[in-house]
Motif scaffolding. Structure first.
Motif, PDB file in Angstrom:
ATOM      1  N   LEU A   1       0.599  -1.144  -0.312  1.00  0.00           N
ATOM      2  CA  LEU A   1       0.379  -0.335  -0.648  1.00  0.00           C
ATOM      3  C   LEU A   1       1.163   1.219   0.021  1.00  0.00           C
ATOM      4  N   ALA A   2       1.909   1.266   0.562  1.00  0.00           N
ATOM      5  CA  ALA A   2       3.017   2.760   0.613  1.00  0.00           C
ATOM      6  C   ALA A   2       3.957   2.478  -0.641  1.00  0.00           C
ATOM      7  N   GLN A   3       3.606   1.525  -1.319  1.00  0.00           N
ATOM      8  CA  GLN A   3       4.399   1.485  -2.247  1.00  0.00           C
ATOM      9  C   GLN A   3       3.558   2.256  -2.925  1.00  0.00           C
ATOM     10  N   GLN A   4       2.224   2.592  -3.344  1.00  0.00           N
ATOM     11  CA  GLN A   4       1.108   2.873  -4.358  1.00  0.00           C
ATOM     12  C   GLN A   4       1.267   4.357  -3.846  1.00  0.00           C
ATOM     13  N   GLY A   5       1.618   5.031  -2.842  1.00  0.00           N
ATOM     14  CA  GLY A   5       2.197   5.526  -2.662  1.00  0.00           C
ATOM     15  C   GLY A   5       0.736   5.642  -1.615  1.00  0.00           C
ATOM     16  N   LEU A   6      -0.018   5.229  -0.169  1.00  0.00           N
ATOM     17  CA  LEU A   6      -1.054   5.473   0.243  1.00  0.00           C
ATOM     18  C   LEU A   6      -0.078   5.994   1.695  1.00  0.00           C
TER      19      LEU A   6
ATOM     20  N   LEU B   1      11.099  -4.755   5.695  1.00  0.00           N
ATOM     21  CA  LEU B   1      11.274  -5.100   4.451  1.00  0.00           C
ATOM     22  C   LEU B   1      10.047  -3.609   3.647  1.00  0.00           C
ATOM     23  N   ALA B   2       9.840  -2.401   4.469  1.00  0.00           N
ATOM     24  CA  ALA B   2       9.723  -1.202   4.237  1.00  0.00           C
ATOM     25  C   ALA B   2      10.723  -0.318   4.272  1.00  0.00           C
ATOM     26  N   ALA B   3      11.695  -0.152   4.830  1.00  0.00           N
ATOM     27  CA  ALA B   3      12.717   0.115   4.415  1.00  0.00           C
ATOM     28  C   ALA B   3      13.742  -0.038   3.350  1.00  0.00           C
ATOM     29  N   ARG B   4      13.514  -1.458   2.700  1.00  0.00           N
ATOM     30  CA  ARG B   4      14.319  -2.407   1.993  1.00  0.00           C
ATOM     31  C   ARG B   4      13.950  -1.720   0.666  1.00  0.00           C
ATOM     32  N   ARG B   5      11.970  -1.437   0.829  1.00  0.00           N
ATOM     33  CA  ARG B   5      11.243  -0.795  -0.636  1.00  0.00           C
ATOM     34  C   ARG B   5      11.524   0.638  -0.685  1.00  0.00           C
ATOM     35  N   GLY B   6      11.850   1.562   0.438  1.00  0.00           N
ATOM     36  CA  GLY B   6      12.876   2.630   0.716  1.00  0.00           C
ATOM     37  C   GLY B   6      10.959   3.036   0.261  1.00  0.00           C
ATOM     38  N   VAL B   7      10.057   2.602   1.782  1.00  0.00           N
ATOM     39  CA  VAL B   7       8.664   3.599   1.586  1.00  0.00           C
ATOM     40  C   VAL B   7       8.805   4.172   2.910  1.00  0.00           C
ATOM     41  N   ALA B   8       7.729   4.347   4.096  1.00  0.00           N
ATOM     42  CA  ALA B   8       7.840   5.201   5.231  1.00  0.00           C
ATOM     43  C   ALA B   8       6.078   4.487   5.572  1.00  0.00           C
ATOM     44  N   LEU B   9       6.509   3.679   6.851  1.00  0.00           N
ATOM     45  CA  LEU B   9       5.238   2.541   7.317  1.00  0.00           C
ATOM     46  C   LEU B   9       5.094   3.088   9.026  1.00  0.00           C
ATOM     47  N   ASP B  10       4.173   3.239   9.003  1.00  0.00           N
ATOM     48  CA  ASP B  10       3.848   3.944  10.527  1.00  0.00           C
ATOM     49  C   ASP B  10       2.796   2.501  11.277  1.00  0.00           C
ATOM     50  N   ALA B  11       4.409   0.890  11.452  1.00  0.00           N
ATOM     51  CA  ALA B  11       4.343  -0.246  12.217  1.00  0.00           C
ATOM     52  C   ALA B  11       4.028   0.549  13.514  1.00  0.00           C
ATOM     53  N   ARG B  12       3.166  -0.628  14.046  1.00  0.00           N
ATOM     54  CA  ARG B  12       2.728  -0.438  15.532  1.00  0.00           C
ATOM     55  C   ARG B  12       2.345  -1.670  15.947  1.00  0.00           C
ATOM     56  N   VAL B  13       2.953  -1.846  17.198  1.00  0.00           N
ATOM     57  CA  VAL B  13       2.220  -3.364  17.845  1.00  0.00           C
ATOM     58  C   VAL B  13       1.163  -2.675  18.406  1.00  0.00           C
ATOM     59  N   ALA B  14       0.218  -3.738  18.488  1.00  0.00           N
ATOM     60  CA  ALA B  14      -1.127  -3.662  18.482  1.00  0.00           C
ATOM     61  C   ALA B  14      -2.047  -4.384  18.792  1.00  0.00           C
ATOM     62  N   ASP B  15      -2.567  -4.913  19.980  1.00  0.00           N
ATOM     63  CA  ASP B  15      -3.568  -5.414  20.391  1.00  0.00           C
ATOM     64  C   ASP B  15      -4.802  -5.041  20.080  1.00  0.00           C
ATOM     65  N   LEU B  16      -5.968  -5.675  19.377  1.00  0.00           N
ATOM     66  CA  LEU B  16      -6.710  -5.310  18.669  1.00  0.00           C
ATOM     67  C   LEU B  16      -8.058  -5.333  19.454  1.00  0.00           C
ATOM     68  N   ALA B  17      -7.759  -5.975  21.167  1.00  0.00           N
ATOM     69  CA  ALA B  17      -8.955  -5.867  21.435  1.00  0.00           C
ATOM     70  C   ALA B  17      -8.811  -4.351  22.218  1.00  0.00           C
ATOM     71  N   THR B  18      -8.014  -4.641  22.622  1.00  0.00           N
ATOM     72  CA  THR B  18      -7.189  -2.941  23.861  1.00  0.00           C
ATOM     73  C   THR B  18      -7.004  -2.088  23.444  1.00  0.00           C
TER      74      THR B  18
END
Length: 205
Positions: free
Chosen positions: A56-61, A79-96
C-alpha cells in the motif's frame, strides 16, 4: 496485551524462513489497485510481517500497519526500509487498541481470522468506524469449506466467514463486491494451495 498470544505469533514469525506469508501483497488486495490513489490514508489490520502494508505504501498511500507480534512489526519495518517507503508500524493488541475513528480512506483486513466470534464482531465494528465517509473496506478470508483443504487459516469453523455473515456484519456499509470462490494461493509457507476464499469490498456511506 495477552502475553500468550504475543508469544505464539512471535514464535511463528521467528520460525519462518524469510517472511511467513511472503513479501508479495495478497493477490486480491493487489487486484484492487485501481480503487486506490496516492495520498489516501490506509490501515492494514493485523498485517503480520508487513507485505500488504508495504505494498500500500508503494502505491503512494500513507499507511498505518498493526500486529500483536513485536517480531512481525520489526520485520515489517525492515521490509519497508528495503522497499524505500515510509510505514507507521505499530505493535497493537486489537482487542485493547484505541482504534481511530473516521480516520482512514482504506481499511485492509486480509486473513485476520484469529478472533472468535465475540472479538471478531467487535473488531468488525471498529474497522467500519475507522473508515472516513466514502472510505473503502477491503477484506479477504477463508470460508468454512477451507477446513477440508487444510492449506491455511484457523481450525475453528466459527472463525470462518460466509457471505451472510459479512453482509450482516457490514450492513451499514455499501457492498461493492462480495464473492465466494475456490482458488490457489501461494503466499509464503503459511498460505499455499487450493483454498476456499471469500472477498469483500465495501464503502462507508
Amino acid at each position: 496485551m495477552d502475553p500468550a498470544t504475543r508469544d505464539f505469533w512471535d514464535a511463528r514469525y521467528a520460525a519462518a524462513e524469510g517472511y511467513l506469508f511472503g513479501e508479495a501483497p495478497n493477490a486480491f488486495l493487489a487486484a484492487q489497485a485501481a480503487r486506490l490513489q496516492p495520498g489516501l490514508t490506509a490501515l492494514a489490520v493485523a498485517d503480520g510481517d508487513g507485505r500488504n502494508g508495504v505494498w500500500l505504501a508503494q502505491q503512494g498511500l500513507s499507511v498505518t500497519t498493526t500486529d500483536v507480534s513485536p517480531r512481525a512489526v520489526d520485520k515489517a519495518r525492515a521490509l519497508a526500509a528495503r522497499r524505500g517507503v515510509a510505514l507507521d508500524a505499530r505493535v497493537a493488541d486489537l482487542a485493547t487498541w484505541t482504534w481511530p475513528e473516521a480516520a482512514f480512506d482504506v481499511v485492509v483486513a486480509i486473513f485476520i481470522q484469529f478472533a472468535p466470534p465475540p472479538a471478531r464482531d467487535l473488531m468488525f465494528r471498529r474497522m467500519a468506524a475507522a473508515l472516513k465517509p466514502g472510505g473503502l473496506l477491503i477484506l479477504q478470508g477463508y470460508r468454512p469449506e477451507q477446513l477440508a483443504y487444510g492449506t491455511g487459516g484457523p481450525g475453528q469453523v466459527e472463525n470462518l466467514y460466509t457471505e451472510a455473515l459479512l453482509r450482516s456484519a457490514f450492513a451499514d456499509l455499501e457492498i461493492l463486491h462480495l464473492a465466494s470462490h475456490d482458488s490457489d494461493l501461494d503466499e509464503g509457507a503459511a498460505h499455499r494451495g487450493r483454498s476456499a476464499l471469500i472477498d469483500l469490498v465495501a464503502r462507508r456511506p
